[in-house]
Design a protein around this motif. Structure first.
Motif, PDB file in Angstrom:
ATOM      1  N   ALA A 293       0.931  -1.104  -0.038  1.00  0.00           N
ATOM      2  CA  ALA A 293       0.034  -0.169   0.137  1.00  0.00           C
ATOM      3  C   ALA A 293       0.870   1.053   0.030  1.00  0.00           C
ATOM      4  CB  ALA A 293      -1.007  -0.024   1.224  1.00  0.00           C
ATOM      5  N   GLY A 294       2.143   1.257   0.681  1.00  0.00           N
ATOM      6  CA  GLY A 294       2.939   2.303   0.625  1.00  0.00           C
ATOM      7  C   GLY A 294       3.217   2.668  -0.807  1.00  0.00           C
ATOM      8  N   ILE A 295       3.851   1.600  -1.460  1.00  0.00           N
ATOM      9  CA  ILE A 295       4.280   2.122  -2.917  1.00  0.00           C
ATOM     10  C   ILE A 295       2.931   2.442  -3.785  1.00  0.00           C
ATOM     11  CG2 ILE A 295       4.414  -0.361  -3.738  1.00  0.00           C
ATOM     12  CD1 ILE A 295       6.475   0.640  -5.661  1.00  0.00           C
ATOM     13  N   ALA A 296       1.531   1.595  -3.486  1.00  0.00           N
ATOM     14  CA  ALA A 296       0.704   1.809  -4.359  1.00  0.00           C
ATOM     15  C   ALA A 296       0.105   3.307  -4.087  1.00  0.00           C
ATOM     16  CB  ALA A 296      -0.534   0.762  -4.108  1.00  0.00           C
ATOM     17  N   SER A 297       0.136   3.633  -2.922  1.00  0.00           N
ATOM     18  CA  SER A 297      -0.554   5.087  -3.025  1.00  0.00           C
ATOM     19  C   SER A 297       0.324   6.020  -3.494  1.00  0.00           C
ATOM     20  CB  SER A 297      -0.554   5.189  -1.552  1.00  0.00           C
ATOM     21  OG  SER A 297       0.747   5.122  -0.541  1.00  0.00           O
ATOM     22  N   ALA A 298       1.833   5.914  -3.368  1.00  0.00           N
ATOM     23  CA  ALA A 298       2.733   6.539  -4.149  1.00  0.00           C
ATOM     24  C   ALA A 298       2.641   6.755  -5.543  1.00  0.00           C
ATOM     25  CB  ALA A 298       4.160   6.285  -3.655  1.00  0.00           C
ATOM     26  N   ILE A 299       2.243   5.665  -6.029  1.00  0.00           N
ATOM     27  CA  ILE A 299       1.907   5.460  -7.632  1.00  0.00           C
ATOM     28  C   ILE A 299       0.595   6.205  -7.973  1.00  0.00           C
ATOM     29  CG2 ILE A 299       1.284   3.853  -9.399  1.00  0.00           C
ATOM     30  CD1 ILE A 299       3.235   1.787  -8.359  1.00  0.00           C
ATOM     31  N   GLY A 300      -0.366   6.208  -7.096  1.00  0.00           N
ATOM     32  CA  GLY A 300      -1.457   6.975  -7.177  1.00  0.00           C
ATOM     33  C   GLY A 300      -1.272   8.516  -7.131  1.00  0.00           C
ATOM     34  N   ALA A 301      -0.418   8.680  -6.220  1.00  0.00           N
ATOM     35  CA  ALA A 301      -0.218  10.150  -5.833  1.00  0.00           C
ATOM     36  C   ALA A 301       0.716  10.711  -7.179  1.00  0.00           C
ATOM     37  CB  ALA A 301       0.758  10.489  -4.672  1.00  0.00           C
ATOM     38  N   SER A 302       1.617   9.960  -7.765  1.00  0.00           N
ATOM     39  CA  SER A 302       2.282  10.216  -8.821  1.00  0.00           C
ATOM     40  C   SER A 302       1.349  10.344 -10.089  1.00  0.00           C
ATOM     41  CB  SER A 302       3.465   9.092  -9.257  1.00  0.00           C
ATOM     42  OG  SER A 302       4.115   9.425 -10.494  1.00  0.00           O
ATOM     43  N   PHE A 303       0.381   9.533 -10.384  1.00  0.00           N
ATOM     44  CA  PHE A 303      -0.574   9.600 -11.412  1.00  0.00           C
ATOM     45  C   PHE A 303      -1.204  11.050 -11.135  1.00  0.00           C
ATOM     46  CE2 PHE A 303      -4.725   8.643 -13.035  1.00  0.00           C
ATOM     47  CZ  PHE A 303      -4.494   8.508 -14.442  1.00  0.00           C
ATOM     48  N   ALA A 304      -1.350  11.553  -9.867  1.00  0.00           N
ATOM     49  CA  ALA A 304      -2.221  12.718  -9.845  1.00  0.00           C
ATOM     50  C   ALA A 304      -1.074  13.860  -9.737  1.00  0.00           C
ATOM     51  CB  ALA A 304      -3.085  12.575  -8.522  1.00  0.00           C
ATOM     52  N   GLY A 305       0.042  13.925  -9.893  1.00  0.00           N
ATOM     53  CA  GLY A 305       0.884  14.849  -9.975  1.00  0.00           C
ATOM     54  C   GLY A 305       2.091  15.248  -8.944  1.00  0.00           C
ATOM     55  N   ASP A 306       2.051  14.515  -7.801  1.00  0.00           N
ATOM     56  CA  ASP A 306       2.818  14.883  -6.914  1.00  0.00           C
ATOM     57  C   ASP A 306       4.188  14.303  -7.021  1.00  0.00           C
ATOM     58  OD1 ASP A 306       1.069  16.368  -5.397  1.00  0.00           O
ATOM     59  OD2 ASP A 306       1.028  14.718  -3.710  1.00  0.00           O
ATOM     60  N   LEU A 307       5.369  14.868  -6.277  1.00  0.00           N
ATOM     61  CA  LEU A 307       6.508  14.111  -6.247  1.00  0.00           C
ATOM     62  C   LEU A 307       6.429  12.968  -5.317  1.00  0.00           C
ATOM     63  CD1 LEU A 307       9.444  13.108  -6.551  1.00  0.00           C
ATOM     64  CD2 LEU A 307      10.110  15.243  -4.897  1.00  0.00           C
ATOM     65  N   ALA A 308       6.193  11.562  -5.823  1.00  0.00           N
ATOM     66  CA  ALA A 308       5.919  10.567  -5.054  1.00  0.00           C
ATOM     67  C   ALA A 308       7.132   9.782  -4.806  1.00  0.00           C
ATOM     68  CB  ALA A 308       4.820   9.594  -5.455  1.00  0.00           C
ATOM     69  N   ILE A 309       7.272   9.188  -3.391  1.00  0.00           N
ATOM     70  CA  ILE A 309       8.252   8.311  -2.838  1.00  0.00           C
ATOM     71  C   ILE A 309       7.575   7.314  -2.055  1.00  0.00           C
ATOM     72  CG2 ILE A 309      10.045  10.051  -3.120  1.00  0.00           C
ATOM     73  CD1 ILE A 309      10.048  10.484  -0.148  1.00  0.00           C
ATOM     74  N   THR A 310       8.657   6.321  -2.030  1.00  0.00           N
ATOM     75  CA  THR A 310       8.219   5.282  -1.049  1.00  0.00           C
ATOM     76  C   THR A 310       9.655   4.758  -0.268  1.00  0.00           C
ATOM     77  OG1 THR A 310       6.895   3.312  -0.386  1.00  0.00           O
ATOM     78  CG2 THR A 310       8.187   3.298  -2.632  1.00  0.00           C
TER      79      THR A 310
END
Ligand SMILES: Cc1ncc(C[n+]2csc(CCOP(=O)(O)OP(=O)(O)O)c2C)c(N)n1
Ligand code: SF4
Ligand SMILES: [Mg+2]
Lengths: 616, 339
Positions: A293-310
């Motif tokens: 879920a940590g990385i999956a949420s980061a992938i979602g955040a990246s899709f939505a335009g954030d700098l996403a990290i896990t």
């Protein structure tokens, strides 16, 4: 006023060792902060058990913190300590073998009770027999001295006993001519809600300091002058904190919000802690239900335009592998941080290792190339994180950042960059103007140079599109199972990641740039030990040089050329030889591995010996 | 959030139909859910570009490809986590999660309970066909005991659970149920789901014509549905039957089905209260009990703080308290020294 002799020394290594409950990490950290402020260069190496409180007094429960500080630039926490602080018999038992012959032992005599001696497998009291004849022993009744000093404090004897680590710290502050000010300030801040405890600790600290000053036992204090380092403003930083800072900086330079999806795991949790504190920077931390879920949420955040990290450690990286593949397929920017620890399985949670290299490069189903960058010192973690984020954006790809327990928990002075000098990171989100003649958005139409795809984010009118883990048709991004399209996409993704190597600065050779007899080639946290070993050998006239990989995947384009310049190549690693296997797959040169896999970083001397062995 | 003053152009169903050819088996219940979604969205006050459909893996999870919105087809079981990231990154988005009984309640069970607990403002539709469709017919965690499938040729010995009860146990703030063949009922719950603030959980009974045909026959067949389905509405009496001739009462501490007439009238029988957990739980238990009708409609709707609101409030609060963080304040915090 002290009339004692002051001796000037160049470099000192102190190891604080005691029971897990003795506060050794804290004591070490305070000495580190003070030493940093005094302008010495330094490196630290915490070494503690995985159990929060292993049975008191046992060998398993010993917690240690090593600090190397000096008046010149240093690169490691020191091979063997000059000074060992042993708060109990178990600490002495575990760490005595590492102490330099003739080194100083500062022991809390009150802890050497019959029971504790037995727990630590001492047949007789080493403070009283001839076991320590080869060392300079200071046996001090620390517990008793703080008890006397705090007799009237009204505190329980347990609370009083707890302050003995401050006594030891005070004594060392005196020995090494350090000021107590910053620790006093820190204690007052930390125990703001319990001023009587703050006061007791300050008293214990001062009691230790004065004990050194006034008793006859100690004849000499030591001075370690300021180190000659690049001018600037410095602060002491751990690798984990530096990673957190690096991402905040990258987000800021890219004009992005930072999102971290993470699940706690040793030794990576401090990154989650550090970023969770930064709400006023707009940092969004999401403590997920597991690593997936940590990385999956980061992938979602990246899709939505954030700098996403896990962020995670080896076991967590294993759980994330399927999702990393998803980020490869959807070609979204993402940084995955692995602060490596000893494996396999739960392994050695609190110890360091470099054995996840293969997992990082190859540990996914399908052809799923991901650039892998490695940090080489605690402060370097800042640059590595910043660079990882920059490349993730530029190439629209997940990037794996490898650190390890040694870097993550260790610290060194960090020359604080001027935020104005940090490079801007260009990030573009397309709008309707990117649509083709038919008004269609092509999510997989690539940039000619980087092969990156455009990053259209939800909320943008007219660019509605769907992506996912199924194979994509070239350009349109539609689901496609055609054989030749699949092959083409595999090649495109592969080629895109190969082009990341175009970003690299030329690989530096320190030593004989033109080539010579021996090159020591490493990656990640072995940098410091290799550097010191090579420097020492060169001083003795050996023809040896160093090169260190910033990116372990893809390998630098100039690496083959460099390898060809040397007659022999030595590759030290804290694993069973993972980089060397990869190098052998890529280059015909003969190479020698040097493996150490004990949960501990290399000592410079271990590499140095190998150099002498190879050069005869 | 979903309140937008005007949609300059009135959207229609067609605006939500993507160019991808729909590839479910002919007769699959998934078609109906797609059609109802496309019918409902134009009337809701959210801009088209602000919709995101996130799914996992399964027949049902192909859904986002058929919606002309932003969509993300994830990996098996992880849609709630992906969707959480989308929503936390941009709270303006209206995020729907599409999942199946295997996707959401087997491999993704952990994510499901935690997203419900956190109450992130997402809308989840569970396509419950009580079978693994995409992998060609193995039993799922919602398949009945004894059910013969490819992986249970001797009959399943794997005791199922009721997803809506799991959602209730996970502290879901909105629980509703619909069925593929009932367009009106489904449109009602989809509309309510989007309007609910917090995680909305909608279970849709969906027929898999290939691997589990007729699983919901008692409530999908128009003839038997009136006697077997109880449509609940907040504040309204719990009546059912072709002529609304039956009702639910509480007899002692147990619910009981009664015939309406002189003794029991719509006024004196049990009324639905979607905010009352005792009633919700009773309805959920009735779903498992053959002597009761299966409840449909909004079974539970309560207000609770959402994770996304709390997070963004905390960020705003921290900025107010400490001032907006800059790299200077970050880098120079704590002890520093000059060389
Ligand atoms: C990690 C992983 N494991 C297994 C699968 C295979 N798989 C795909 S869909 C599925 C079950 C889908 O069942 P359900 O969620 O009920 O969806 P349906 O097809 O019935 O709509 C399985 C086991 C997969 N894609 N990924
Ligand atoms: S297998 Fe079943 S669930 Fe899947 S598309 Fe066909 S009918 Fe629908
Ligand atoms: Mg299913």
């Amino acid at each position: 006023m002290t009339t004692k002799a002051i001796k000037r020394v160049d470099e000192i290594t102190i190891r604080f060792a005691g029971d897990s409950g003795d506060g050794m990490q804290l004591t070490g950290t305070r000495f580190t902060e003070t030493t940093a402020i005094q302008g010495n260069d330094l490196r630290t190496l915490p070494n503690y058990p995985a159990e929060i409180r292993a049975p008191a007094g046992t060998l398993a429960g010993v917690s240690a913190f090593q600090l190397n500080f000096s008046s010149h630039a240093i690169y490691t926490p020191g091979d063997s300590p000059d000074v060992l602080v042993a708060m109990n018999p178990a600490a002495l038992k575990v760490h005595l073998k590492d102490l330099k012959r003739g080194g100083v032992i500062l022991a809390n005599a009150n802890a050497f009770t019959e029971r504790n001696l037995k727990l630590a497998n001492w047949d007789s009291n080493p403070l009283e027999d001839n076991t320590l004849d080869d060392y300079v022993l200071y046996s001090v009744e620390m517990t008793k001295l703080v008890s006397n000093a705090l007799e009237d404090s009204g505190l329980s004897s347990k609370d009083i006993e707890r302050t003995k680590n401050m006594f030891a710290l005070g004594l060392l502050f005196w020995m090494y001519n350090r000021s107590m000010d910053s620790t006093i300030k820190w204690l007052e801040e930390k125990f703001k809600k319990a001023p009587e405890i703050a006061k007791a600790n300050v008293v214990a600290l001062k009691t230790g300091y004065n004990y050194g000053d006034t008793t006859e036992i100690f004849t000499t204090t030591y001075r370690v002058d300021k180190a000659e380092v690049e001018p600037g403003r410095y602060k002491s930083i751990t690798g984990n904190d530096a990673i957190a800072y690096g991402f905040v900086a990258a987000a800021s330079q890219a004009g992005k919000e930072l999102f971290l999806g993470s699940y706690p795991i040793t030794p990576a949790s401090e990154i989650l802690h550090a970023l969770s504190a930064l709400r006023n920077f707009g940092v969004k931390t999401f403590q997920a239900e597991d690593e997936i879920a940590g990385i999956a949420s980061a992938i979602g955040a990246s899709f939505a335009g954030d700098l996403a990290i896990t962020t995670t450690s080896g076991p967590g990286l294993a759980l994330k592998s399927e999702a990393i593949g998803l980020a490869v397929m959807t070609e979204l920017p993402l940084v995955i941080v692995n602060v490596q620890r000893g494996g396999p399985s739960t392994g050695l949670p609190t110890k360091t290792e470099q054995a996840d290299l293969m997992q990082a490069i190859y540990g996914r189903n399908g052809e799923a190339p991901v650039p892998v960058i490695a940090a080489q010192s605690p402060a370097d973690c800042f640059d590595a994180a910043f660079e990882a984020a920059r490349v993730a954006f530029k190439y629209m790809t997940p990037v794996l950042l490898l650190s390890d327990g040694y870097l993550g928990l260790g610290s060194e002075p960090w020359r604080i960059p001027n935020p104005k000098d940090l490079p801007k990171i260009e990030v573009k989100h397309p709008d309707k103007s990117i649509l083709d003649e038919d008004g269609v958005y092509m999510p997989y139409r690539r940039d000619d140079k980087t092969l990156a795809r455009p990053w259209a984010i939800p909320g943008t009118p007219g660019l509605e599109h769907r992506i996912g883990g199924l194979e994509k048709e070239d350009v349109t991004g539609n689901v496609n199972y055609e054989p030749l399209n699949h092959e083409k996409m595999i090649h495109l993704r592969d080629e895109k990641i190969k082009r990341v190597a175009n970003e690299y600065a030329p690989t530096q050779i320190s030593g004989n740039k033109a080539g010579g007899k021996l090159l020591v080639l490493g990656w990640g946290s072995t940098y410091g030990a290799i550097h010191v070993a090579v420097e020492r050998a060169r001083e003795k006239g050996y023809d040896v040089s160093q090169a260190h990989l910033r990116w372990v995947f893809p390998l630098p384009n100039d690496l083959g050329e460099i390898l060809d310049k040397f007659e022999q190549i030595l590759v030290p690693e804290v694993n069973l030889g993972q980089l060397i296997k990869i190098l052998r797959m890529n280059f015909p040169n003969e190479m020698t591995g040097l493996d150490k896999i004990q949960g501990q970083p290399f000592k410079a001397s271990e590499i140095e010996e190998k150099i002498y062995e190879m050069l005869g | 959030m979903s309140e937008v003053k005007t949609n300059e152009i009135k959207l229609t169903r067609k605006d939500f139909v993507s160019s991808s050819e729909v590839r479910w088996c002919p007769g699959c219940g998934d078609y109906a859910i797609l059609a109802n979604m496309q019918r409902v969205l134009p009337d809701l006050a959210t801009k088209k570009e602000n919709y995101v459909f996130v799914s996992g893996i399964g027949c049902s999870s192909r859904f986002p490809y058929y919606m002309d919105t932003y969509g993300f087809h994830g990996i098996h079981g992880r849609a709630p986590a992906i969707a959480s990231g989308v929503k936390l990154a941009n709270p303006e988005l209206e995020v729907w999660v599409i999942t199946g009984d295997g996707d959401g309640f087997s491999i993704g069970g952990n994510h499901m309970i935690h997203v419900l607990r956190r109450n992130i403002d997402l809308n989840i539709i569970l396509f419950n066909n009580r079978i693994y469709g995409l992998t060609k017919g193995q039993y799922s965690p919602t398949s009945q005991l004894g059910m013969k499938t490819k992986s249970s040729p001797w009959g399943s010995v794997d005791r199922p659970f009721n997803p809506a009860s799991v959602a209730f146990g996970a502290e879901a703030t909105f629980i509703a149920r619909g069925i593929d063949v009932d367009a009106k009922g489904m449109q009602d719950v989809l509309t309510r789901a989007q309007k609910h603030k917090g995680t909305s959980f909608v279970e849709v009974y969906q027929n898999c014509i290939i691997f589990n045909d007729g699983e919901f026959e008692d409530v999908s067949n128009k003839k038997t549905r009136p006697d077997n389905a109880l449509y609940v509405e907040h504040g309204k009496p719990m009546v059912f039957g072709k002529d609304n001739e039956k009702g639910i009462i509480i007899d002692g501490s147990h619910p009981r089905v009664v015939d309406l007439g002189e003794k029991y009238t719509p006024e004196n029988i049990l009324h639905h209260d979607e905010t009352n957990p005792i009633i919700t739980n009773m309805l959920l238990q009735m779903s498992l009990d053959a002597s009761f009708p299966t409840p449909f409609g909004v079974l539970r709707a309560v207000d609770a703080p959402t994770y996304d609101d709390l997070l963004h409030e905390q960020i705003n609060q921290a900025k107010k308290q400490r001032g907006e963080g800059t790299l200077d304040t970050l880098f120079y915090s704590g002890d520093t020294w000059e060389v």
